[in-house]
Design an enzyme around this catalytic site. Sequence first.
Site, PDB file in Angstrom:
ATOM      1  N   HIS A 203       9.156  -6.793   2.185  1.00 42.12           N
ATOM      2  CA  HIS A 203      10.115  -6.772   3.298  1.00 42.12           C
ATOM      3  C   HIS A 203       9.684  -7.613   4.494  1.00 42.12           C
ATOM      4  O   HIS A 203      10.391  -7.692   5.499  1.00 42.12           O
ATOM      5  CB  HIS A 203      10.461  -5.341   3.711  1.00 42.12           C
ATOM      6  CG  HIS A 203       9.403  -4.597   4.449  1.00 42.12           C
ATOM      7  ND1 HIS A 203       9.454  -4.409   5.807  1.00 42.12           N
ATOM      8  CD2 HIS A 203       8.285  -3.982   4.032  1.00 42.12           C
ATOM      9  CE1 HIS A 203       8.409  -3.692   6.181  1.00 42.12           C
ATOM     10  NE2 HIS A 203       7.685  -3.424   5.123  1.00 42.12           N
ATOM     11  N   CYS A 327       3.766   5.252  19.135  1.00 41.80           N
ATOM     12  CA  CYS A 327       4.384   6.334  19.898  1.00 41.80           C
ATOM     13  C   CYS A 327       4.089   7.645  19.182  1.00 41.80           C
ATOM     14  O   CYS A 327       4.624   7.909  18.128  1.00 41.80           O
ATOM     15  CB  CYS A 327       5.878   6.076  19.966  1.00 41.80           C
ATOM     16  SG  CYS A 327       6.672   6.981  21.277  1.00 41.80           S
TER      17      CYS A 327
HETATM   18  C1  LIG Z   1      -0.607  -6.235   8.300  1.00 41.09           C
HETATM   19  C2  LIG Z   1       0.217  -5.177   7.635  1.00 41.09           C
HETATM   20  N1  LIG Z   1      -0.304  -4.466   6.624  1.00 41.09           N
HETATM   21  C3  LIG Z   1       0.387  -3.520   5.996  1.00 41.09           C
HETATM   22  C4  LIG Z   1       1.672  -3.205   6.364  1.00 41.09           C
HETATM   23  C5  LIG Z   1       2.402  -2.129   5.634  1.00 41.09           C
HETATM   24  O1  LIG Z   1       3.334  -2.694   4.723  1.00 41.09           O
HETATM   25  P1  LIG Z   1       4.522  -1.811   4.145  1.00 41.09           P
HETATM   26  O2  LIG Z   1       5.468  -1.576   5.260  1.00 41.09           O
HETATM   27  O3  LIG Z   1       5.109  -2.652   3.044  1.00 41.09           O
HETATM   28  O4  LIG Z   1       3.924  -0.547   3.619  1.00 41.09           O
HETATM   29  C6  LIG Z   1       2.262  -3.913   7.424  1.00 41.09           C
HETATM   30  C7  LIG Z   1       3.618  -3.562   7.890  1.00 41.09           C
HETATM   31  O5  LIG Z   1       3.941  -3.691   9.056  1.00 41.09           O
HETATM   32  C8  LIG Z   1       1.513  -4.927   8.079  1.00 41.09           C
HETATM   33  O6  LIG Z   1       2.022  -5.625   9.093  1.00 41.09           O
END
Ligand SMILES: Cc1ncc(COP(=O)(O)O)c(C=O)c1O
Length: 387
Positions: A203, A327
Amino acid sequence: MTDEIIYLDHAAATPLRREVLETLREAQETLFGNASSIHTAGQQAKRMLEDSREQVAASIGADPVEIVFTSGGTESDNLALRGTARALRRKGDHIITSSIEHHAVLNCCKSLESEGFRLSYIPVDPSGVLNVQSLLRELRPETILISVMLANNETGTLQPVSEIGKIARERGIVIHTDAVQAVGKIPVDVNDLGVDLLSLSAHKVYGPKGVGALYIRKGTPIEPILFGGHHERGMRPGTENVPGIAAFAAALRLATEELEETRCRLRKLRDRLWTGISERIDLVRRNGSPERTLPNILNVSFDGIEGESLLLNLDLLGIAVSTGSACTSGSTEPSHVLLAMGIPPRTAEGGIRFSLGRDNTESQIDKVLEVLPEVVNRLRQVSGVKL
Ligand SMILES: Cc1ncc(COP(=O)(O)O)c(C=O)c1O
């Protein structure tokens, strides 16, 4: 303002792109079989699963057998860390990570600490780059794993992963990188980086939510963390989400094909935004390295105001941005990333992340620059903080 939403929060989630939505819809309708079933419907799903694996692998220079599909970046990070820790427990109990990781890594590390593993959290310099000398000092004979993200999700700052990869390889230490924000924005190649494990999420690249992958270099000691059927070569049980995976692969293929063009365009827009902000508004600070950074993220602190208030006021004007703060039960904590960079808590509280995407235009950036000074002035007056 017009009714159009100016979406500048692509680091949180990207919209599904039209071509990806088409792939998803078609796969939902036609590939409903279970990829483990041996009848035709199952085998059609299986073929799509394996084609998708090839595409995801190709986008990061990996072999298809090295890709395990997961439910997203969080699960990939957990599988990488917990799976390696479980496999190497007898060899050692020490893990190194950075103080600016995403909570998917940090909280997983905390849980490993509670189970007896010893963790070292490496600091970063004021521009948000991990200090390699500190990492070298933390190495011990019992070090089994190093996990350092490729690009930080709040500031966009790139970390010296290939340098750390070399250090890890020379010592036989497993190295993981969370490349969730970097993939699709900058070239990512597992061999150039020299990593054993690399996390991806759909995503963040205009694919669906709830789908991701972990790259596992052949021969890396790792055990599953979930137990069930023999899916994904026993590394991740559960019936594969074939339509979601097909859409992920399509999104990643498109992002890879368009990488150079998108990178250039986003960098220009990001620079236009920063130049405009710094020319029009006093007492602002750009957080993170301006050189070693993703093309699409700009993190700015506005002295004297809370990021949360600015976010909400911009939202009322149809502009979506984010703060790095978590938050929790009504109280906003300043971002752990900005604090780790030595930014004072009050300045960190005024941190806003603008993260740009492929649909943003120059005129949208100009609209933001039109309204932002007014909003910042008003909030500064309300806060009554002497600047
Ligand atoms: C650097 C990083 N790692 C891991 C994640 C987690 O990914 P997911 O939302 O697909 O679990 C994110 C999501 O914001 C992220 O920015």
